[in-house]
Enzyme design. Structure first.
Site, PDB file in Angstrom:
ATOM      1  N   THR A 197      -0.014  61.481  81.406  1.00  0.00           N
ATOM      2  CA  THR A 197      -1.282  61.412  82.128  1.00  0.00           C
ATOM      3  C   THR A 197      -2.384  62.016  81.275  1.00  0.00           C
ATOM      4  O   THR A 197      -3.508  61.510  81.222  1.00  0.00           O
ATOM      5  CB  THR A 197      -1.166  62.151  83.471  1.00  0.00           C
ATOM      6  OG1 THR A 197      -0.045  61.623  84.198  1.00  0.00           O
ATOM      7  CG2 THR A 197      -2.428  61.980  84.292  1.00  0.00           C
ATOM      8  N   VAL A 242      10.886  61.907  86.888  1.00  0.00           N
ATOM      9  CA  VAL A 242      12.074  61.304  86.288  1.00  0.00           C
ATOM     10  C   VAL A 242      13.304  62.122  86.677  1.00  0.00           C
ATOM     11  O   VAL A 242      13.300  63.354  86.576  1.00  0.00           O
ATOM     12  CB  VAL A 242      11.944  61.236  84.752  1.00  0.00           C
ATOM     13  CG1 VAL A 242      13.177  60.576  84.143  1.00  0.00           C
ATOM     14  CG2 VAL A 242      10.684  60.469  84.357  1.00  0.00           C
ATOM     15  N   ASP A 246      12.272  65.956  85.930  1.00  0.00           N
ATOM     16  CA  ASP A 246      11.005  66.185  85.228  1.00  0.00           C
ATOM     17  C   ASP A 246       9.889  65.602  86.086  1.00  0.00           C
ATOM     18  O   ASP A 246       9.701  64.388  86.133  1.00  0.00           O
ATOM     19  CB  ASP A 246      11.050  65.520  83.849  1.00  0.00           C
ATOM     20  CG  ASP A 246       9.694  65.512  83.158  1.00  0.00           C
ATOM     21  OD1 ASP A 246       8.870  66.404  83.443  1.00  0.00           O
ATOM     22  OD2 ASP A 246       9.461  64.604  82.330  1.00  0.00           O
ATOM     23  N   ASP A 266       6.255  71.072  81.153  1.00  0.00           N
ATOM     24  CA  ASP A 266       6.701  69.971  80.292  1.00  0.00           C
ATOM     25  C   ASP A 266       6.422  70.254  78.828  1.00  0.00           C
ATOM     26  O   ASP A 266       7.224  69.906  77.945  1.00  0.00           O
ATOM     27  CB  ASP A 266       6.051  68.658  80.716  1.00  0.00           C
ATOM     28  CG  ASP A 266       4.529  68.718  80.747  1.00  0.00           C
ATOM     29  OD1 ASP A 266       3.953  69.830  80.785  1.00  0.00           O
ATOM     30  OD2 ASP A 266       3.900  67.642  80.751  1.00  0.00           O
TER      31      ASP A 266
END
EC number: 2.7.1.33
Length: 257
Positions: free
Chosen positions: A133, A13, A6, A110
């Site tokens: 973010t 990650v 990800d 995402d």
């Protein structure tokens, strides 16, 4: 085993799944200039600490909101794990959900992965809040369709902007203030950001639910989710593994029968 990647705006990650069991998870700062070799050496060392080896990985999947990172992540999967990766957003990857938007190609991978995992786990209708973010609010209907949402600046991004644009405001870490009325600069900044975001969460959840026309369950994910969930009843569930689990679900959906 599956290597799920990800790649977000701030961190990338890496997680290894053996069936439903997560065997390891590691995080690195997102850097489009980091080569496949740099990532490969780093990742293999960390996998070894968890008793995992290069040969354990037989499948890979990538979701990235930073297009410039995808090439090197692909190379990582090919070179170190001999696995052509599945990449969320490519035409041959079936998410298993409808995307009810005017411009589906503009949605971050995402957000779609979160929608897949949220519907599979909780059913709908749902609001998924991701503290990254950016702070995103995504709507999933009872049939699992992704219906859109809202995007706000991330909490840490807002704190950094205050510091960078204001000569007398220091860089501070987010935290729950003891009082609403700050008696000094740092407590006042923490109050404004923390309680301001609580108000943002409650206000957007209320408005989204009213516009949708039905009660909605609210799922929160991301590192700051617990900090904000403790201050509001608007969030019902915290799910730390939502995005990674979504990648696992998508990978399974795209296997031959």
């Amino acid at each position: 085993m599956l290597l799920a990647i990800d790649s977000g705006n701030t961190n990338t990650v890496f997680a290894v799944y053996d069936g439903d069991a997560k065997r390891g998870e590691w995080r690195a700062a997102t850097n489009a200039n980091r080569t496949a070799d740099e990532m490969g050496v780093w990742l293999l060392q960390l996998m070894t600490l968890e008793g995992l080896s290069q040969g354990d990985i037989d499948a890979t999947i990538i979701a990235s909101v930073v297009p410039a990172t995808v090439f090197n992540l692909r190379m990582l999967c090919h070179r170190y794990f001999h696995s052509p990766p599945m990449v969320v957003g490519e035409p041959d990857v079936d998410l298993g959900i409808g995307i009810l938007l005017e411009r589906p190609d503009e949605v971050g991978a995402d957000r779609l992965v979160n929608a897949v995992a949220a519907h599979e786990t909780y059913r709908g209708p749902l609001i998924v809040i991701d503290f990254g973010t950016a702070t995103t609010f995504d709507v999933v209907d009872e049939e699992g369709n992704y219906c859109g949402g809202a995007i706000a600046p991330g909490v840490n991004l807002s704190l950094e902007a205050l510091h960078m644009a204001s000569a007398q405001l220091p860089r501070v870490a987010i935290g729950r203030p003891r009082t609403v009325i700050g008696k000094a600069t740092i407590p006042a900044m923490k109050s404004g950001i923390y309680l301001g975001y609580v108000g943002l969460i409650e206000g957007l959840v209320k408005r989204i639910s009213e516009e949708f026309g039905a009660p909605m369950r609210v799922i929160a994910t991301g590192g700051l989710a617990p900090l904000f969930a403790e201050a509001t009843d608007a969030i019902q569930t915290i799910d730390d593994d939502l995005t990674l689990r979504g990648l696992l679900i998508i990978h399974r959906r795209n296997q031959p029968d």
